[in-house]
Design an enzyme around this catalytic site. Structure first.
Site, PDB file in Angstrom:
ATOM      1  N   ASN A   1      12.022 -30.269  10.436  1.00 44.69           N
ATOM      2  CA  ASN A   1      11.096 -30.134   9.306  1.00 44.69           C
ATOM      3  C   ASN A   1      10.434 -31.443   8.869  1.00 44.69           C
ATOM      4  O   ASN A   1      10.158 -31.631   7.689  1.00 44.69           O
ATOM      5  CB  ASN A   1      11.809 -29.483   8.113  1.00 44.69           C
ATOM      6  CG  ASN A   1      12.388 -28.139   8.469  1.00 44.69           C
ATOM      7  OD1 ASN A   1      11.778 -27.384   9.215  1.00 44.69           O
ATOM      8  ND2 ASN A   1      13.572 -27.843   7.969  1.00 44.69           N
ATOM      9  N   ALA A   2      10.149 -32.300   9.826  1.00 39.32           N
ATOM     10  CA  ALA A   2       9.470 -33.559   9.504  1.00 39.32           C
ATOM     11  C   ALA A   2       7.969 -33.499   9.766  1.00 39.32           C
ATOM     12  O   ALA A   2       7.257 -34.434   9.445  1.00 39.32           O
ATOM     13  CB  ALA A   2      10.088 -34.703  10.302  1.00 39.32           C
TER      14      ALA A   2
ATOM     15  N   HIS B   1      25.634 -36.696   3.963  1.00 39.88           N
ATOM     16  CA  HIS B   1      25.693 -35.300   3.560  1.00 39.88           C
ATOM     17  C   HIS B   1      25.906 -34.367   4.746  1.00 39.88           C
ATOM     18  O   HIS B   1      26.509 -33.297   4.602  1.00 39.88           O
ATOM     19  CB  HIS B   1      24.446 -34.917   2.750  1.00 39.88           C
ATOM     20  CG  HIS B   1      24.494 -35.473   1.367  1.00 39.88           C
ATOM     21  ND1 HIS B   1      23.662 -36.472   0.944  1.00 39.88           N
ATOM     22  CD2 HIS B   1      25.318 -35.187   0.321  1.00 39.88           C
ATOM     23  CE1 HIS B   1      23.956 -36.777  -0.310  1.00 39.88           C
ATOM     24  NE2 HIS B   1      24.970 -36.016  -0.707  1.00 39.88           N
TER      25      HIS B   1
ATOM     26  N   ASP C   1       5.559 -30.209  23.003  1.00 38.97           N
ATOM     27  CA  ASP C   1       6.325 -29.900  21.802  1.00 38.97           C
ATOM     28  C   ASP C   1       7.730 -29.465  22.217  1.00 38.97           C
ATOM     29  O   ASP C   1       7.948 -29.026  23.342  1.00 38.97           O
ATOM     30  CB  ASP C   1       5.648 -28.782  21.017  1.00 38.97           C
ATOM     31  CG  ASP C   1       6.101 -28.711  19.561  1.00 38.97           C
ATOM     32  OD1 ASP C   1       6.476 -29.764  18.998  1.00 38.97           O
ATOM     33  OD2 ASP C   1       6.066 -27.615  18.990  1.00 38.97           O
ATOM     34  N   GLU C   2       8.687 -29.581  21.299  1.00 38.90           N
ATOM     35  CA  GLU C   2      10.084 -29.207  21.552  1.00 38.90           C
ATOM     36  C   GLU C   2      10.623 -29.939  22.781  1.00 38.90           C
ATOM     37  O   GLU C   2      11.331 -29.375  23.615  1.00 38.90           O
ATOM     38  CB  GLU C   2      10.220 -27.692  21.711  1.00 38.90           C
ATOM     39  CG  GLU C   2       9.661 -26.887  20.563  1.00 38.90           C
ATOM     40  CD  GLU C   2      10.379 -27.098  19.227  1.00 38.90           C
ATOM     41  OE1 GLU C   2      11.476 -27.682  19.207  1.00 38.90           O
ATOM     42  OE2 GLU C   2       9.823 -26.682  18.187  1.00 38.90           O
TER      43      GLU C   2
END
Length: 196
Positions: free
Chosen positions: A12-13, A186, A89-90
């Site tokens: 999600n960047a 986290h 991509d990916e």
């Protein structure tokens, strides 16, 4: 001289958005580009793929699976039409062999190759394609995103439907799981993973 680029981040960047914007910029200037995405993102029965961004941009793309020789496909295309850039991509799902094929596209065909993908999986392990790209790419670029605490997110956690972190399973799950980007602290807190 053409180069092999690797742009990486946690989930999600905005990597796919950056890829699609860059491809648009090339096309706007009359340049020819070829887009590729993983076979996990098959769009149609006819074996075409689709690169999509969270903000709604999308473009059709060639698909690669493990046995596709990307160099041969691109070299064959270039006998009929010039290419000014290749976008992947990916890229984390590339095999190490395919990463070397893309390096040969840059080195021997003179066409820049821009790969975008994740660095690590939900267990904090490098993907094979990312590992090879980190080793041999001419230029590396990290895209930053943030954890809920405001720190830089470098890790990705896989969550089940109840929001509990999953710590086991296949490296690839493109349909069933939900992913969240976290800072290392986290991520360790949520997953319970600890380095030896």
């Amino acid at each position: 001289m053409a180069k092999l680029y690797f742009t990486y981040s946690a989930m999600n960047a905005g990597k796919s958005t950056m890829l699609l914007q860059s491809a648009h910029n090339y096309r706007e200037r009359g340049m020819k580009v070829m887009l590729w995405t993983s076979g996990h993102y098959r769009k149609h029965e006819d074996n075409t793929g689709c690169i999509t961004s969270r903000i709604g941009l999308e473009a059709d793309a060639h698909l690669y699976v493990d046995d596709v020789d990307i160099f041969e496909v691109i070299a064959g295309h270039m006998t009929m039409e010039r290419l000014d850039a290749v976008f992947v991509d990916e890229a984390q799902f590339l095999t190490p062999t395919q990463v070397w094929q893309l390096s040969r596209v840059a080195d021997h065909l003179g066409c820049p190759v821009m790969c975008f993908g994740l660095r690590t999986d939900f267990q904090g392990k490098l993907f094979p394609g990312s590992s090879e790209l980190l080793a041999i790419a001419d230029q590396l670029r990290e895209v930053r995103t943030i954890c809920h605490c405001g720190s830089k997110a470098t890790m990705t956690a896989r969550l089940d439907k109840s929001g509990r972190a999953l710590t086991q399973g296949d490296q690839v799950d493109t349909e069933k799981a939900h992913y969240v980007s976290l800072c290392r602290k986290h991520w360790e807190d949520v997953t319970g993973f600890h380095t030896p």
